[in-house]
Design an enzyme around this catalytic site. Structure first.
Site, mmCIF file in Angstrom:
data_model
loop_
_atom_site.group_PDB
_atom_site.id
_atom_site.type_symbol
_atom_site.label_atom_id
_atom_site.label_comp_id
_atom_site.label_asym_id
_atom_site.label_seq_id
_atom_site.Cartn_x
_atom_site.Cartn_y
_atom_site.Cartn_z
ATOM 1 N N PHE A 21 -15.387 2.524 7.057
ATOM 2 C CA PHE A 21 -13.992 2.814 6.695
ATOM 3 C C PHE A 21 -13.781 2.960 5.189
ATOM 4 O O PHE A 21 -12.659 3.171 4.735
ATOM 5 C CB PHE A 21 -13.053 1.733 7.259
ATOM 6 N N ARG B 147 2.013 -6.825 8.994
ATOM 7 C CA ARG B 147 1.126 -5.783 9.529
ATOM 8 C C ARG B 147 1.492 -5.438 10.962
ATOM 9 O O ARG B 147 1.374 -4.286 11.386
ATOM 10 C CB ARG B 147 -0.332 -6.230 9.392
ATOM 11 N N LYS C 281 0.829 -1.200 0.000
ATOM 12 C CA LYS C 281 0.000 0.000 0.000
ATOM 13 C C LYS C 281 0.876 1.268 0.000
ATOM 14 O O LYS C 281 2.055 1.208 0.354
ATOM 15 C CB LYS C 281 -0.944 -0.053 1.209
ATOM 16 N N HIS D 110 -1.942 -5.772 1.033
ATOM 17 C CA HIS D 110 -3.196 -6.447 0.688
ATOM 18 C C HIS D 110 -2.882 -7.861 0.218
ATOM 19 O O HIS D 110 -1.844 -8.093 -0.411
ATOM 20 C CB HIS D 110 -3.910 -5.692 -0.447
HETATM 21 O O1 CDP Z 1 -7.241 -6.620 3.806
HETATM 22 P P1 CDP Z 1 -8.017 -7.720 4.508
HETATM 23 O O2 CDP Z 1 -8.584 -8.743 3.553
HETATM 24 O O3 CDP Z 1 -7.226 -8.340 5.633
HETATM 25 O O4 CDP Z 1 -9.256 -7.007 5.244
HETATM 26 P P2 CDP Z 1 -10.712 -6.603 4.699
HETATM 27 O O5 CDP Z 1 -11.666 -6.897 5.805
HETATM 28 O O6 CDP Z 1 -10.965 -7.186 3.357
HETATM 29 O O7 CDP Z 1 -10.617 -5.008 4.582
HETATM 30 C C1 CDP Z 1 -10.010 -4.404 3.464
HETATM 31 C C2 CDP Z 1 -9.192 -3.238 3.934
HETATM 32 O O8 CDP Z 1 -10.045 -2.257 4.537
HETATM 33 C C3 CDP Z 1 -8.180 -3.552 5.040
HETATM 34 O O9 CDP Z 1 -6.978 -4.123 4.564
HETATM 35 C C4 CDP Z 1 -7.959 -2.159 5.638
HETATM 36 O O10 CDP Z 1 -7.071 -1.379 4.855
HETATM 37 C C5 CDP Z 1 -9.349 -1.555 5.535
HETATM 38 N N1 CDP Z 1 -10.072 -1.625 6.842
HETATM 39 C C6 CDP Z 1 -10.170 -0.467 7.624
HETATM 40 O O11 CDP Z 1 -9.692 0.584 7.226
HETATM 41 N N2 CDP Z 1 -10.802 -0.519 8.841
HETATM 42 C C7 CDP Z 1 -11.356 -1.669 9.291
HETATM 43 N N3 CDP Z 1 -11.974 -1.679 10.466
HETATM 44 C C8 CDP Z 1 -11.262 -2.845 8.499
HETATM 45 C C9 CDP Z 1 -10.613 -2.803 7.276
HETATM 46 MG MG MG Z 2 -10.042 -8.577 2.078
#
Ligand code: CDP
Ligand code: MG
Length: 173
Positions: A61, A109, A12, A122
């Site tokens: 978010f 992370r 990112k 990601h």
């Molecule tokens: O990236 P990942 O698949 O682990 O998580 P996701 O649940 O698919 O969420 C996508 C992205 O949204 C995350 O990688 C974060 O950058 C963002 N996010 C956020 O800003 N705040 C949250 N509470 C959850 C996710």
């Molecule tokens: Mg995801």
């Protein structure tokens, strides 16, 4: 190598601005026996960012996620190994930064996440997501050619790592 799987890994924007962190993650990728099938750097546009994160539209978010993904260039890697999706997500660690720091501090992370949104990297969450996401980020990626012509070289380790370009290149002989 059996059952080679592809996943999409994104560095990112806040991470791309930190060359030492970026190099540390590249080293982790190599140490975890991934092959790098494609490697590049690119700025996402609004339309593609919306498509990419459509499953999160309407969440609290969502806007800050898009703003952060559009704040600078991404590094884009297509990674291959067996169970690439699971292993890359394991290397990344939990989505939320405090959980990552607490439960898995040496994960990507845990080490490099700045906030729940700017959580360094990601990774695709299923083979279907990997295909969908690669099509958005790398529209020229030819899945037929990969399956028919390229995959076998990676499965038989007939590739050479180019550290400057951070990619494994096929040894066509
Ligand atoms: O990236 P990942 O698949 O682990 O998580 P996701 O649940 O698919 O969420 C996508 C992205 O949204 C995350 O990688 C974060 O950058 C963002 N996010 C956020 O800003 N705040 C949250 N509470 C959850 C996710
Ligand atoms: Mg995801």
């Amino acid at each position: 190598m059996n059952k080679l799987e592809l996943t999409l890994a994104l560095m990112k924007p806040h991470l791309v601005k930190n060359p030492i962190a970026l190099q540390t993650i590249r080293n982790k990728i190599i140490a975890s026996n991934f092959k790098i099938v494609r490697s590049g750097r690119k700025m996402l546009n609004q339309e593609d960012a919306e498509k990419f994160y459509e499953e999160h539209k309407g969440k609290f978010f969502y806007n800050r996620l898009l703003t952060s993904m559009l704040s600078g260039p991404l590094e884009i890697y297509v990674l291959a190994r067996e169970e690439a999706i699971r292993y890359w997500r394991q290397l990344m660690g939990p989505t939320k930064v405090y959980k990552a720091q607490f439960d898995d501090p040496s994960s990507i992370r845990g080490e490099f996440g700045l906030s729940d949104t700017r959580n360094a990297t990601h990774g695709s969450d299923s083979p279907e997501s990997a295909i969908r996401e690669i099509k958005i980020l790398l529209p020229d990626f030819d899945f037929n050619k990969w399956n028919k012509d390229e995959k076998i070289y990676f499965e038989n380790n007939k590739v050479t790592f180019n550290s400057n370009q951070f990619i494994h290149q096929i040894d066509y002989k």
